[in-house]
Every structure is written in structure tokens, then in C-alpha cells.
Design an enzyme around this catalytic site. Structure first.
Site, PDB file in Angstrom:
ATOM      1  N   SER A   1       0.680  -1.217  -0.168  1.00  0.00           N
ATOM      2  CA  SER A   1      -0.057   0.183   0.024  1.00  0.00           C
ATOM      3  C   SER A   1       0.962   1.342  -0.081  1.00  0.00           C
ATOM      4  O   SER A   1       0.335   2.203  -0.237  1.00  0.00           O
ATOM      5  CB  SER A   1      -1.041   0.134   1.161  1.00  0.00           C
ATOM      6  OG  SER A   1      -1.794  -1.229   1.147  1.00  0.00           O
TER       7      SER A   1
ATOM      8  N   GLY B   1      -4.423  -2.018  -1.206  1.00  0.00           N
ATOM      9  CA  GLY B   1      -3.457  -1.723  -2.232  1.00  0.00           C
ATOM     10  C   GLY B   1      -3.085  -0.387  -2.196  1.00  0.00           C
ATOM     11  O   GLY B   1      -3.847   0.798  -1.338  1.00  0.00           O
TER      12      GLY B   1
ATOM     13  N   GLY C   1      -2.839   3.881  -3.795  1.00  0.00           N
ATOM     14  CA  GLY C   1      -3.413   4.750  -4.973  1.00  0.00           C
ATOM     15  C   GLY C   1      -4.802   5.215  -4.839  1.00  0.00           C
ATOM     16  O   GLY C   1      -5.450   4.714  -3.734  1.00  0.00           O
TER      17      GLY C   1
ATOM     18  N   CYS D   1      -9.519  -2.153   3.358  1.00  0.00           N
ATOM     19  CA  CYS D   1      -8.834  -0.984   3.182  1.00  0.00           C
ATOM     20  C   CYS D   1      -9.224  -0.461   1.623  1.00  0.00           C
ATOM     21  O   CYS D   1     -10.279  -0.009   1.434  1.00  0.00           O
ATOM     22  CB  CYS D   1      -7.358  -1.113   3.177  1.00  0.00           C
ATOM     23  SG  CYS D   1      -6.495   0.742   3.040  1.00  0.00           S
TER      24      CYS D   1
ATOM     25  N   GLY E   1      -4.953   6.697   2.477  1.00  0.00           N
ATOM     26  CA  GLY E   1      -5.043   8.188   2.108  1.00  0.00           C
ATOM     27  C   GLY E   1      -6.411   8.578   1.624  1.00  0.00           C
ATOM     28  O   GLY E   1      -6.473   9.916   1.177  1.00  0.00           O
ATOM     29  N   PHE E   2      -7.426   7.521   1.344  1.00  0.00           N
ATOM     30  CA  PHE E   2      -8.518   8.013   0.666  1.00  0.00           C
ATOM     31  C   PHE E   2      -9.636   7.554   1.646  1.00  0.00           C
ATOM     32  O   PHE E   2      -9.269   6.287   2.396  1.00  0.00           O
ATOM     33  CB  PHE E   2      -8.772   7.214  -0.569  1.00  0.00           C
ATOM     34  CG  PHE E   2      -7.693   7.953  -1.705  1.00  0.00           C
ATOM     35  CD1 PHE E   2      -8.329   8.861  -2.544  1.00  0.00           C
ATOM     36  CD2 PHE E   2      -6.244   7.574  -1.767  1.00  0.00           C
ATOM     37  CE1 PHE E   2      -7.494   9.476  -3.566  1.00  0.00           C
ATOM     38  CE2 PHE E   2      -5.517   8.062  -2.663  1.00  0.00           C
ATOM     39  CZ  PHE E   2      -6.148   9.179  -3.501  1.00  0.00           C
TER      40      PHE E   2
ATOM     41  N   HIS F   1      -7.189  -2.460   8.850  1.00  0.00           N
ATOM     42  CA  HIS F   1      -6.416  -3.906   8.866  1.00  0.00           C
ATOM     43  C   HIS F   1      -6.669  -4.643   9.952  1.00  0.00           C
ATOM     44  O   HIS F   1      -5.707  -4.624  10.883  1.00  0.00           O
ATOM     45  CB  HIS F   1      -4.859  -3.544   8.388  1.00  0.00           C
ATOM     46  CG  HIS F   1      -4.784  -3.006   7.277  1.00  0.00           C
ATOM     47  ND1 HIS F   1      -4.177  -3.734   6.192  1.00  0.00           N
ATOM     48  CD2 HIS F   1      -4.565  -1.757   6.787  1.00  0.00           C
ATOM     49  CE1 HIS F   1      -4.154  -2.918   4.986  1.00  0.00           C
ATOM     50  NE2 HIS F   1      -4.227  -1.727   5.508  1.00  0.00           N
TER      51      HIS F   1
ATOM     52  N   GLU G   1      -5.627  -7.769   9.938  1.00  0.00           N
ATOM     53  CA  GLU G   1      -4.527  -8.659  10.011  1.00  0.00           C
ATOM     54  C   GLU G   1      -3.054  -8.015  10.843  1.00  0.00           C
ATOM     55  O   GLU G   1      -2.338  -8.810  11.239  1.00  0.00           O
ATOM     56  CB  GLU G   1      -4.130  -9.035   8.497  1.00  0.00           C
ATOM     57  CG  GLU G   1      -3.248  -8.063   7.864  1.00  0.00           C
ATOM     58  CD  GLU G   1      -3.947  -6.962   7.606  1.00  0.00           C
ATOM     59  OE1 GLU G   1      -3.357  -5.935   6.869  1.00  0.00           O
ATOM     60  OE2 GLU G   1      -5.051  -6.611   7.504  1.00  0.00           O
TER      61      GLU G   1
END
EC number: 6.3.5.5
Length: 354
Positions: A45, A219, A221, A246, A290-291, A330, A332
């Protein structure tokens, strides 16, 4: 070695270099985790980003491959107050990643908190002239915003991979947008067979695996760039149980017709409090995004399941009728708390609602 960190607003910080001698560009972000620098650096990520640690000492306990969250370092560069071991220096050199230390990371953290994430350049070399710095500043200003870069293809698997378990009680097809290895481990440990497929695998190919549920991974972006993935998710809705983590939470929300937006400085750390709106329980979670999902954009048949207690942003969604849910944080961990590991059990239980 000399090192310099150049921000698009003209801020220039000089320090000591470690790791690889090279220059890199990326979005400068910070994470507040106090441990887990290996997991941070190898988290897909962080592709496209230069990562700064707010904790001042890094490298204290060395580097082990068991701690990797992918096949190597994915962050573009590393910014720390002080490196305390040669192991971390060697680790960055092995993967050709530059690092800078001996700079004021508290100043930088406050700057990002107040002004937002910034495009930046990190250069490590024997000598760096003022002319080079001026030229790099102009290149930083011209560098593409992270929302304009296709990052997921750089970290997704190229071919399907099967992660088997001795006595499988469920089968998951994992759409790999840059998955952390501990997500796969957490499912396999629960006797769930995981079929990891490239991010752009067509929905009909996914269904050929006869999954009990589909998991959309984390991931890097902007999720809005992944139009092909969103289209495939739309075709899976109502056909097979779906869950996401995420970036997967954002993609699922977009597939439902919702909207996402870029946050000022995001959530990156291991101490983010989230509230389960159904049980009213509060959990401390690991986060790296970040989104975020715009709450008011979600359709009536999709409800918010978790919220962040720091800023009240969406931390999870759930369909009111279909076997579909996802979370922004997250479960995990790696690094971070294990408070929400039970969500992997909830994912596997989705098969009972097929």
C-alpha cells in the site's frame, strides 16, 4: 553520505543518507507506529510514497524475512530521525531504496498534519550541490499526483496463486490489488483455501473457481482509477458473498455507487480507534490509507458499520440484505493490534449465506 528531502512547496531538509545512493520521487506521508518498520516498508500500500516514521529510533531490533508483508520493500524511500543498526541500512541497500536520517521529523509531521501530504524528492549521494537541489525542486513540482498514477498493476500478482490448507472449510478468491501477506496467512490459519488472482481478473473467471466468498485486498493509490476492478465487482454483487479490506472497502463502496475522496493526511498507524455501530464496541486498529468513503454517497441498502472516533470517517460498510461487508482498517495488523482478527472468522462465515 549526504541526503536531501525536497518538498514541492520549496521546503528543503538536509540530513545523512543511508540505504541506496539514488533519487526517488513520491508522496511524503507519515505513520505513527512505534514498531514494525519492516512490515511498513514491505507493505504494498506504500507504493508511490516516501514513508516517514514519527517514532524517532528505527532499526533497534534488526530485520527478518519472516516480518515481510510482500516480496520486498515497496515504499519509494524512508525518512527517520535516527537509524540505530546497520541491518536497516543493508536492508534498504538490498532493495535499492534510499533513506534519510538526522532531520527534524517532528517538524515534518506537524507540517503534513497542518498542510496535508506533499509531493517530494529524496536524494542520497556522496555530494549534492545547490544546483542539483534547485533542479530537483522543479522536477518535484512537475511530478504527477498519486491520483494520476496507476500503482496497483505494479504490486498485484501476475499469475494466480493457490494457498492451500490441510482441511479446507472454505474457499476464497482474493482479488490482489497489493495484498499484505498476513491477510493470506490469517485466512489459511483458519483452514480457508485462498486463490490469489491478479487485480484485473474478469468476474466470470473468478466465478469459475467456485469461491465461497471473494475478498478484495488492500493496495496503493486512488481507488477511482480502478474502473475495470469496480466493473467486475458490480458483476459479482448478488452472485457471491464479498468482503474487502482497506482499498477493498473503497472499491466495494464505488461499486455500490458511492464516492471516495482524498484525505488531508490520511490514517497511518497502529492506534486508530474505531466504533462498531451495531455492538457499540470500540477497537484499536492498524490503518494505512489516504482515501476514504463519503458517507452520504452510499445507497440506502448499504449502511456504515464502523466509524473512526478521531474524525468520524467511514471505517466499514455492510449491505443490509446481501452477504457483503468490508472494513477500512487492517484486521490482520502487522504492524499493530490484533483486536479485530475476529473479522476473518466473519468473512469465512459469509459462505453460510450464499
Amino acid at each position: 553520505m549526504e541526503a536531501v528531502l525536497i518538498l514541492e512547496d520549496g521546503t528543503i531538509l538536509k540530513g545523512k543518507g543511508f540505504g541506496a545512493e539514488k533519487e526517488v520521487f513520491g508522496e511524503l506521508v507519515f505513520t505513527t507506529v512505534m514498531t514494525g518498520y519492516v512490515e511498513v516498508l514491505t507493505d504494498p500500500s506504500y507504493k508511490g510514497q516516501i514513508v516517514m516514521m514519527t517514532y524517532p529510533l528505527e532499526g533497534n531490533y534488526g530485520v527478518k524475512k519472516d516480518w515481510f508483508e510482500s516480496d520486498g520493500i515497496k515504499a519509494e524511500g524512508f525518512v527517520v530521525r535516527e537509524v540505530t543498526s546497520k541491518a536497516l541500512d543493508d536492508f534498504l541497500k538490498e532493495y535499492d531504496i534510499p533513506g534519510i536520517q538526522d532531520i527534524d521529523t517532528r517538524f515534518l509531521t506537524r507540517k503534513i498534519r497542518d498542510k496535508g501530504v506533499v509531493k517530494s524528492c529524496l536524494k542520497v549521494a556522496e555530494e549534492i550541490s545547490d544546483d542539483e537541489i534547485s533542479e530537483l525542486l522543479e522536477r518535484v513540482k512537475r511530478y504527477s499526483d498519486i491520483s494520476d498514477i496507476d500503482l496497483v498493476p505494479l504490486v498485484s500478482t501476475k499469475e494466480p496463486k493457490i494457498h492451500k490448507t490441510a482441511n479446507p472449510k472454505a474457499r476464497c478468491v482474493l482479488i490482489d490489488c497489493g495484498v499484505k501477506l498476513n491477510i493470506i496467512r490469517s485466512l489459511v490459519q483458519r483452514n480457508c483455501e485462498v486463490i490469489q488472482v491478479p487485480y484485473n481478473t474478469k468476474y466470470d473467471e473468478i466465478l469459475e473457481y467456485k469461491p465461497d466468498f471473494v475478498l478484495i485486498s488492500n493496495g496503493p493509490g486512488d481507488p477511482a482509477r480502478l474502473k475495470e476492478v469496480i466493473k467486475n465487482i458490480k458483476n459479482l454483487i448478488g452472485v457471491v458473498p464479498i468482503t474487502g479490506i482497506c482499498l477493498g472497502n473503497q472499491l466495494l463502496s464505488l461499486a455500490f455507487g458511492g464516492e471516495t475522496y482524498k484525505m488531508k493526511f490520511g490514517h497511518r498507524g497502529g492506534n486508530q480507534p474505531v466504533k462498531d455501530l451495531k455492538t457499540q464496541k470500540v477497537y484499536i486498529t492498524s490503518q494505512n490509507h489516504g482515501f476514504a468513503v463519503r458517507k452520504e454517497s452510499l445507497p440506502d441498502d448499504v449502511e456504515v458499520s464502523f466509524i473512526n472516533l478521531n474524525d468520524m470517517t467511514v471505517e466499514g460498510i455492510r449491505h443490509k440484505d446481501l452477504p457483503i461487508f468490508s472494513v477500512q482498517f487492517h484486521p490482520e495488523a502487522r504492524p499493530g493490534p490484533h483486536d479485530t482478527m475476529f473479522l476473518f472468522d466473519e468473512m469465512i462465515k459469509l459462505k453460510d449465506r450464499k
